[in-house]
Design a protein around this motif. Structure first.
Motif, PDB file in Angstrom:
ATOM      1  N   ARG A 187       0.818  -1.214   0.000  1.00  0.00           N
ATOM      2  CA  ARG A 187       0.000   0.000   0.000  1.00  0.00           C
ATOM      3  C   ARG A 187       0.850   1.261   0.000  1.00  0.00           C
ATOM      4  N   ILE A 188       2.097   1.164  -0.410  1.00  0.00           N
ATOM      5  CA  ILE A 188       3.018   2.296  -0.342  1.00  0.00           C
ATOM      6  C   ILE A 188       3.358   2.796  -1.745  1.00  0.00           C
ATOM      7  N   LEU A 189       3.322   4.123  -1.907  1.00  0.00           N
ATOM      8  CA  LEU A 189       3.821   4.783  -3.114  1.00  0.00           C
ATOM      9  C   LEU A 189       4.923   5.753  -2.710  1.00  0.00           C
ATOM     10  N   VAL A 190       5.634   6.270  -3.707  1.00  0.00           N
ATOM     11  CA  VAL A 190       6.649   7.294  -3.457  1.00  0.00           C
ATOM     12  C   VAL A 190       6.389   8.487  -4.380  1.00  0.00           C
ATOM     13  N   GLU A 191       6.850   9.649  -3.934  1.00  0.00           N
ATOM     14  CA  GLU A 191       6.621  10.883  -4.680  1.00  0.00           C
ATOM     15  C   GLU A 191       7.653  11.931  -4.270  1.00  0.00           C
ATOM     16  N   THR A 192       7.682  13.017  -5.033  1.00  0.00           N
ATOM     17  CA  THR A 192       8.478  14.175  -4.612  1.00  0.00           C
ATOM     18  C   THR A 192       7.632  15.304  -4.065  1.00  0.00           C
ATOM     19  N   ASP A 193       6.455  15.563  -4.640  1.00  0.00           N
ATOM     20  CA  ASP A 193       5.706  16.810  -4.442  1.00  0.00           C
ATOM     21  C   ASP A 193       6.547  17.984  -4.937  1.00  0.00           C
ATOM     22  N   GLY A 194       7.488  17.693  -5.870  1.00  0.00           N
ATOM     23  CA  GLY A 194       8.340  18.751  -6.418  1.00  0.00           C
ATOM     24  C   GLY A 194       7.510  19.881  -7.011  1.00  0.00           C
ATOM     25  N   PRO A 195       7.946  21.102  -6.792  1.00  0.00           N
ATOM     26  CA  PRO A 195       9.278  21.540  -6.358  1.00  0.00           C
ATOM     27  C   PRO A 195       9.497  21.623  -4.851  1.00  0.00           C
ATOM     28  N   TYR A 196       8.573  21.067  -4.062  1.00  0.00           N
ATOM     29  CA  TYR A 196       8.670  21.197  -2.608  1.00  0.00           C
ATOM     30  C   TYR A 196       9.317  19.965  -1.969  1.00  0.00           C
ATOM     31  N   LEU A 197       9.771  20.129  -0.716  1.00  0.00           N
ATOM     32  CA  LEU A 197      10.092  19.020   0.192  1.00  0.00           C
ATOM     33  C   LEU A 197      11.186  18.087  -0.321  1.00  0.00           C
ATOM     34  N   TYR A 234      14.756  13.096  -7.675  1.00  0.00           N
ATOM     35  CA  TYR A 234      15.051  12.890  -6.262  1.00  0.00           C
ATOM     36  C   TYR A 234      14.116  11.875  -5.604  1.00  0.00           C
ATOM     37  N   THR A 235      13.115  11.406  -6.342  1.00  0.00           N
ATOM     38  CA  THR A 235      12.287  10.314  -5.818  1.00  0.00           C
ATOM     39  C   THR A 235      13.169   9.137  -5.420  1.00  0.00           C
ATOM     40  N   ALA A 236      14.272   8.964  -6.117  1.00  0.00           N
ATOM     41  CA  ALA A 236      15.165   7.832  -5.832  1.00  0.00           C
ATOM     42  C   ALA A 236      15.706   7.900  -4.406  1.00  0.00           C
ATOM     43  N   HIS A 237      15.985   9.122  -3.906  1.00  0.00           N
ATOM     44  CA  HIS A 237      16.485   9.250  -2.532  1.00  0.00           C
ATOM     45  C   HIS A 237      15.405   8.849  -1.524  1.00  0.00           C
ATOM     46  N   THR A 238      14.186   9.310  -1.758  1.00  0.00           N
ATOM     47  CA  THR A 238      13.088   8.938  -0.871  1.00  0.00           C
ATOM     48  C   THR A 238      12.837   7.435  -0.924  1.00  0.00           C
ATOM     49  N   ALA A 239      12.915   6.862  -2.115  1.00  0.00           N
ATOM     50  CA  ALA A 239      12.668   5.430  -2.265  1.00  0.00           C
ATOM     51  C   ALA A 239      13.725   4.601  -1.535  1.00  0.00           C
ATOM     52  N   ARG A 240      14.958   5.041  -1.564  1.00  0.00           N
ATOM     53  CA  ARG A 240      16.002   4.301  -0.845  1.00  0.00           C
ATOM     54  C   ARG A 240      15.762   4.362   0.662  1.00  0.00           C
ATOM     55  N   LYS A 241      15.334   5.528   1.143  1.00  0.00           N
ATOM     56  CA  LYS A 241      15.000   5.634   2.569  1.00  0.00           C
ATOM     57  C   LYS A 241      13.752   4.806   2.870  1.00  0.00           C
ATOM     58  N   GLY A 242      12.836   4.754   1.910  1.00  0.00           N
ATOM     59  CA  GLY A 242      11.637   3.936   2.083  1.00  0.00           C
ATOM     60  C   GLY A 242      11.972   2.463   2.211  1.00  0.00           C
ATOM     61  N   ALA A 243      12.902   2.005   1.406  1.00  0.00           N
ATOM     62  CA  ALA A 243      13.319   0.604   1.489  1.00  0.00           C
ATOM     63  C   ALA A 243      13.898   0.293   2.862  1.00  0.00           C
ATOM     64  N   GLU A 244      14.730   1.199   3.345  1.00  0.00           N
ATOM     65  CA  GLU A 244      15.312   1.032   4.686  1.00  0.00           C
ATOM     66  C   GLU A 244      14.216   1.017   5.747  1.00  0.00           C
ATOM     67  N   THR A 245      13.256   1.914   5.614  1.00  0.00           N
ATOM     68  CA  THR A 245      12.153   2.006   6.577  1.00  0.00           C
ATOM     69  C   THR A 245      11.326   0.735   6.602  1.00  0.00           C
ATOM     70  N   MET A 246      11.071   0.168   5.426  1.00  0.00           N
ATOM     71  CA  MET A 246      10.228  -1.024   5.325  1.00  0.00           C
ATOM     72  C   MET A 246      11.009  -2.311   5.553  1.00  0.00           C
ATOM     73  N   GLY A 247      12.334  -2.212   5.687  1.00  0.00           N
ATOM     74  CA  GLY A 247      13.145  -3.383   5.988  1.00  0.00           C
ATOM     75  C   GLY A 247      13.361  -4.319   4.820  1.00  0.00           C
ATOM     76  N   VAL A 248      13.416  -3.738   3.598  1.00  0.00           N
ATOM     77  CA  VAL A 248      13.660  -4.543   2.403  1.00  0.00           C
ATOM     78  C   VAL A 248      14.764  -3.886   1.576  1.00  0.00           C
ATOM     79  N   ASP A 249      15.306  -4.618   0.621  1.00  0.00           N
ATOM     80  CA  ASP A 249      16.315  -4.016  -0.244  1.00  0.00           C
ATOM     81  C   ASP A 249      15.647  -3.095  -1.258  1.00  0.00           C
ATOM     82  N   PHE A 250      16.453  -2.242  -1.856  1.00  0.00           N
ATOM     83  CA  PHE A 250      15.908  -1.209  -2.735  1.00  0.00           C
ATOM     84  C   PHE A 250      15.172  -1.804  -3.930  1.00  0.00           C
ATOM     85  N   ALA A 251      15.721  -2.843  -4.516  1.00  0.00           N
ATOM     86  CA  ALA A 251      15.078  -3.448  -5.683  1.00  0.00           C
ATOM     87  C   ALA A 251      13.701  -3.999  -5.324  1.00  0.00           C
TER      88      ALA A 251
END
Length: 267
Positions: free
Chosen positions: A202-212, A226-243
């Protein structure tokens, strides 16, 4: 090795922050593995501009509605207006709409009426509702639940940074939570705990660019790459690898934003 593919499910490519650079910005996003972007139209007056960006760029889709902070000083949007926009082949979502009592609590009643109008259009078109929620958790949970009882619809809580209670209410309705750069801020521990407790499907990723913009670009203009940076942190948060995280969020996006998925399949 190519980067895992991800989607920026919410950005504002029509904003003047990107003037003169859109081609390069979209190219940078694709190079970073962000192969799709949904550019959000926040006022009916901007429809032609946002639609034109989507038509000019293969990776860009669009959605539209009336932002809750604009309800007081812009003409109301009707469900028929939104349903008409949905006829465009790259129009994939209804909104953003929602409630924002942080700066615009004086228009709360009008915001609630506008939200219900957008929900009606989402229900009629089958397209996902895109929700902006700030300092209005109780009313938001109540209206989403009331309206769902009147007829099912799909929804994403964009740039989710609200309470665990609102997260639970949304997830219980089958809705999705979207991670923005806020979830990657060092002090966002409680928010990351909310995401960590949510189902990965149930998780998506986004930038809301140009903000945040997420670290390491915090404080600067945000952009879809920069979605890639959020996604990498998301992977860490969810306890899975980035792929794994990237693949899951792509599947989630395809399921929710089915019209964008069908476009990709037909391309």
């Amino acid at each position: 090795m190519t980067e895992p593919q991800i989607t920026d499910s919410h950005c504002h490519l029509d904003f003047p922050d990107f003037d003169g650079e859109r081609d390069a910005i979209i190219d940078r996003a694709v190079a970073a593995g962000v192969t799709r972007m949904v550019s959000i139209c926040t006022r009916m007056a901007n429809v032609e501009t946002v639609r034109g960006i989507a038509e000019a760029h293969e990776p860009v889709f669009w959605a539209g509605g009336l932002h809750p902070m604009s309800v007081a000083d812009h003409p109301p949007v009707s469900a028929d207006d939104l349903i008409a926009l949905a006829r465009h082949p790259k129009f994939v979502g209804i909104g953003e709409t929602g409630l924002d009592y942080h700066y615009t609590a004086d228009s709360a009643e009008a915001q609630q009426a506008s939200l219900r109008t957008h929900i009606a259009a989402a229900r009629e078109t089958g397209l996902p509702l895109i929700i902006h929620a700030r300092d209005a958790d109780a009313d938001m949970a109540r209206i989403l639940s009331e309206e769902y009882r009147n007829g099912a619809y799909s929804c994403v809580m964009h740039c989710f940074s609200s309470s665990a209670e609102l997260a639970k209410a949304a997830l219980d309705l089958g809705f999705y939570l979207s991670m923005s750069g806020i979830s990657a801020f060092p002090k966002s521990t409680e928010l990351r705990e909310i995401f960590a407790a949510a189902p990965l499907d149930r998780i998506l990723v986004e930038t809301d660019g140009p903000y945040l913009a997420p670290p390491p670009h915090r404080g600067k203009r945000n952009e879809p790459a920069y979605t890639a940076h959020t996604a990498r942190k998301g992977a860490e948060t969810m306890g899975v690898d980035f792929a794994t995280f990237a693949r899951a969020t792509q599947e989630n996006f395809d399921r929710l934003f089915w019209k964008a998925a069908e476009w990709r399949a037909a391309a």
